[in-house]
Motif scaffolding. Structure first.
Motif, PDB file in Angstrom:
ATOM      1  N   GLU A 305     -15.553  -1.847  18.793  1.00  0.00           N
ATOM      2  CA  GLU A 305     -16.751  -1.131  19.242  1.00  0.00           C
ATOM      3  C   GLU A 305     -16.964   0.128  18.405  1.00  0.00           C
ATOM      4  O   GLU A 305     -18.106   0.465  18.049  1.00  0.00           O
ATOM      5  CB  GLU A 305     -16.602  -0.759  20.725  1.00  0.00           C
ATOM      6  N   LEU A 306     -15.872   0.796  18.073  1.00  0.00           N
ATOM      7  CA  LEU A 306     -15.978   2.003  17.265  1.00  0.00           C
ATOM      8  C   LEU A 306     -16.498   1.687  15.867  1.00  0.00           C
ATOM      9  O   LEU A 306     -17.297   2.446  15.302  1.00  0.00           O
ATOM     10  CB  LEU A 306     -14.609   2.676  17.180  1.00  0.00           C
ATOM     11  N   ALA A 307     -16.079   0.561  15.308  1.00  0.00           N
ATOM     12  CA  ALA A 307     -16.574   0.147  13.998  1.00  0.00           C
ATOM     13  C   ALA A 307     -18.081  -0.070  14.023  1.00  0.00           C
ATOM     14  O   ALA A 307     -18.799   0.300  13.077  1.00  0.00           O
ATOM     15  CB  ALA A 307     -15.855  -1.125  13.546  1.00  0.00           C
ATOM     16  N   ALA A 308     -18.579  -0.650  15.116  1.00  0.00           N
ATOM     17  CA  ALA A 308     -20.019  -0.877  15.243  1.00  0.00           C
ATOM     18  C   ALA A 308     -20.778   0.455  15.370  1.00  0.00           C
ATOM     19  O   ALA A 308     -21.857   0.630  14.788  1.00  0.00           O
ATOM     20  CB  ALA A 308     -20.297  -1.762  16.457  1.00  0.00           C
ATOM     21  N   ILE A 309     -20.201   1.394  16.122  1.00  0.00           N
ATOM     22  CA  ILE A 309     -20.810   2.717  16.276  1.00  0.00           C
ATOM     23  C   ILE A 309     -20.874   3.428  14.924  1.00  0.00           C
ATOM     24  O   ILE A 309     -21.894   4.020  14.550  1.00  0.00           O
ATOM     25  CB  ILE A 309     -20.016   3.554  17.294  1.00  0.00           C
ATOM     26  N   ASN A 310     -19.789   3.343  14.170  1.00  0.00           N
ATOM     27  CA  ASN A 310     -19.746   3.994  12.859  1.00  0.00           C
ATOM     28  C   ASN A 310     -20.723   3.348  11.880  1.00  0.00           C
ATOM     29  O   ASN A 310     -21.328   4.036  11.052  1.00  0.00           O
ATOM     30  CB  ASN A 310     -18.326   3.952  12.298  1.00  0.00           C
ATOM     31  N   GLN A 311     -20.883   2.038  11.972  1.00  0.00           N
ATOM     32  CA  GLN A 311     -21.833   1.359  11.088  1.00  0.00           C
ATOM     33  C   GLN A 311     -23.257   1.797  11.402  1.00  0.00           C
ATOM     34  O   GLN A 311     -24.079   1.998  10.511  1.00  0.00           O
ATOM     35  CB  GLN A 311     -21.707  -0.161  11.238  1.00  0.00           C
ATOM     36  N   SER A 312     -23.532   1.961  12.686  1.00  0.00           N
ATOM     37  CA  SER A 312     -24.854   2.450  13.087  1.00  0.00           C
ATOM     38  C   SER A 312     -25.093   3.857  12.546  1.00  0.00           C
ATOM     39  O   SER A 312     -26.185   4.180  12.058  1.00  0.00           O
ATOM     40  CB  SER A 312     -24.957   2.439  14.612  1.00  0.00           C
ATOM     41  N   ALA A 313     -24.051   4.707  12.614  1.00  0.00           N
ATOM     42  CA  ALA A 313     -24.172   6.064  12.074  1.00  0.00           C
ATOM     43  C   ALA A 313     -24.369   6.032  10.564  1.00  0.00           C
ATOM     44  O   ALA A 313     -25.134   6.831  10.012  1.00  0.00           O
ATOM     45  CB  ALA A 313     -22.925   6.871  12.428  1.00  0.00           C
ATOM     46  N   GLU A 314     -23.670   5.122   9.910  1.00  0.00           N
ATOM     47  CA  GLU A 314     -23.825   4.954   8.455  1.00  0.00           C
ATOM     48  C   GLU A 314     -25.270   4.618   8.110  1.00  0.00           C
ATOM     49  O   GLU A 314     -25.871   5.195   7.198  1.00  0.00           O
ATOM     50  CB  GLU A 314     -22.894   3.838   7.973  1.00  0.00           C
ATOM     51  N   ASN A 315     -25.850   3.685   8.842  1.00  0.00           N
ATOM     52  CA  ASN A 315     -27.245   3.304   8.610  1.00  0.00           C
ATOM     53  C   ASN A 315     -28.184   4.472   8.894  1.00  0.00           C
ATOM     54  O   ASN A 315     -29.180   4.671   8.199  1.00  0.00           O
ATOM     55  CB  ASN A 315     -27.615   2.112   9.493  1.00  0.00           C
TER      56      ASN A 315
END
Length: 521
Positions: A305-315
């Motif tokens: 879940e944290l990886a998905a949150i970080n990917q969203s922040a990256e975008n």
């Protein structure tokens, strides 16, 4: 047919977004060596050979190095070969890693060593220090974190920079720091360094071997030699509750609030994002108050879940870059666009993370090239100095905004304890002294930033004898080199006694700014 103003701005925005992509493609083409360089390369056939690169630039793009040769070593023997060749040829040597620095420390006309291929990490137990992590110079902090997290038992570094893409040697050599109050500077938590010095041999620096030499090695600015490895003191993995709140600035900026949050947290960062309510009336702006508190509660999110949150922040940061590009083209849109970005990205939160995930909470900020200065100054017991500077900051930014100038993207302060290291920006003989580290950022190429940064830097120097973070863009501030020469005083002499022992031929002393600081202008 005449274009409308909005059509013209949209066309310019498309140009701004597409041209850099084209330039990146064209710049990636390999460059051929001249016949002279080909001949010189043959001299390296018995040692480690340089790359075919002809230049290197830092992440922000404000420093470009065009040395005679660029090396990317993969072992300590490679480092020895390069330094011995430099000594033989009478050449200077400087180092670079990830390039998340704005100062000219890596500049050289001779040999530049880029250490990013030195990435091994070893975890072991020490009789005196307990668990330690020894990282080669080019290991990213993420690589160190991963090695520690996957260890049995899981371990972590207690305090570190927000960025996890930076490299082990870089954060140590420049005296970088995190936000943990008791964490001091990162080099304060280093227990050993291995450095290839001016004789081309590997030397180990520890407190046990010689405390004065270790003091110099911990923050060396690359002047003792090429760091090969850094050994950090680490601790068992722990969790942090990270709380983000957004109080009204005019209500919150009070000494008692700073004192309370410092005393009840493991670490804090206080941010001000100007114009966050979409208007130049900064009396309506809110602060961003971030605090970390140790907890036994389980993490709120799984690693997936944290990886998905970080990917969203990256975008999100990639999108933000486009908005900041538009602000440069149309400054009058800055209040509205800044308010829009704030509302899209900042919301109150209260969640638990493993320590490295809490410390490296800002995913994707590598996508936003910025200007950056940072100064540290000693605080009083009731934190009135922090309040004074924030109030001055609000007033000056308000005056700029009324003139249609928007020099600052973000300002923040971290509060940590002092360091006994001679070249530390938070140096103090009192181990309980408290320092505020104030950082001012703007999107790259903002035409109003440098004027504001110079003003704030000069004010902090004159009023508090503040010292700059070595990795940030302190060099443009008028008079700063002679100011630092006088301020550092005897500490320069102590450092020089160590430096001259390990680099008597000045192989690593190839920086005009440092020469002026050490020897006077």
């Amino acid at each position: 047919m005449a274009y409308s103003t909005h059509t013209l701005k949209l066309t310019l925005l498309i140009i701004v977004l597409i041209v850099p992509i084209f330039l990146n493609i064209t710049e990636s083409k390999p460059l051929k060596y001249s016949r002279r360089k080909t001949e010189v390369l043959r001299n390296f056939k018995r040692t480690f050979s340089p790359t075919s690169e002809t230049s290197w630039h830092n992440w922000a793009g404000n420093v470009v190095v065009k040395p005679e040769f660029i090396f990317r070593p993969t072992s300590v023997d490679d480092l020895k070969d390069i330094v011995k060749k430099a000594k033989e040829k009478g050449k200077k040597v400087r180092c670079a890693a990830e390039g998340h620095s704005w100062s000219s420390l890596a500049l050289t006309k001779d040999y530049l060593i880029v250490v990013t291929n030195l990435t091994k990490v070893e975890v072991k137990q020490d009789k005196k220090y307990g668990w330690t992590a020894t990282a080669e110079a080019g290991a990213s902090i993420k690589q160190v974190d991963d090695a520690l997290r996957n260890h049995d038992p899981p371990l972590t570094i207690e305090s570190m920079t927000v960025l996890n893409s930076v490299r082990a040697a870089g954060v140590v050599a420049t005296g970088s720091h995190g936000a943990k109050f008791e964490g001091r500077s990162i080099p304060d938590n280093v227990v050993a360094l291995q450095i290839v010095t001016g004789d081309g041999e590997l030397h180990e620096f520890t407190e046990e071997n010689d405390p004065n030499e270790m003091n110099a090695a911990r923050i060396s600015l690359g002047l003792l030699g090429v760091i090969y490895s850094v050994t950090f003191r680490v601790v068992p993995m722990f969790n942090l509750r990270m709380i983000d709140s957004f109080p009204l600035a005019t209500d919150w900026i009070k000494p008692e609030n700073f004192k309370h949050i410092v005393e009840t947290s493991d670490g804090i960062e206080i941010f001000y994002w100007p114009l966050n309510q979409g208007t130049i009336d900064n009396s309506k702006d809110v602060m961003w108050v971030k605090q970390w508190v140790k907890t036994n509660d389980k993490p709120t999110y799984t690693q997936q879940e944290l990886a998905a949150i970080n990917q969203s922040a990256e975008n999100g940061t990639k999108f933000s870059k486009s908005i900041y590009d538009l602000m440069l083209l149309a400054p009058e849109l800055t209040p509205a666009l800044t308010g829009f970005l704030w509302k899209q990205s900042r919301k109150p939160s209260d969640a638990v993370y493993q320590a490295p995930d809490a410390i490296h909470y800002q995913a994707g900020i590598d996508n936003l090239p910025v200007e950056n200065i940072e100064f540290s100054y000693k605080l009083d017991n009731n934190y009135t100095k922090v309040v004074d500077e924030f109030n001055y900051f609000f007033e000056r930014l308000g005056n700029y905004s009324k003139q249609g100038k928007f020099p600052v993207m973000l300002a923040e302060i971290r509060i940590i304890k002092s360091s006994p290291l001679w070249l530390a920006t938070t140096y103090d003989e009192d181990p309980n002294a408290v320092y505020g580290c104030i950082e001012i950022l703007s999107y790259r190429n903002n035409p109003d930033y440098l004027e504001f940064a110079k003003e704030m830097g000069k004010r902090l120097m004159d009023k508090y004898q503040a010292r700059p973070h070595w990795a940030k863009n302190w060099e443009p501030i008028p008079g700063i080199k002679s100011y630092l020469h006088d301020l550092l005083g005897d500490r320069i002499l102590k450092f020089e006694n160590v430096r001259k022992k390990y680099d008597p031929n000045n192989t690593f002393f190839d920086n005009d700014s440092l020469k002026q600081i050490f020897y006077g202008t």
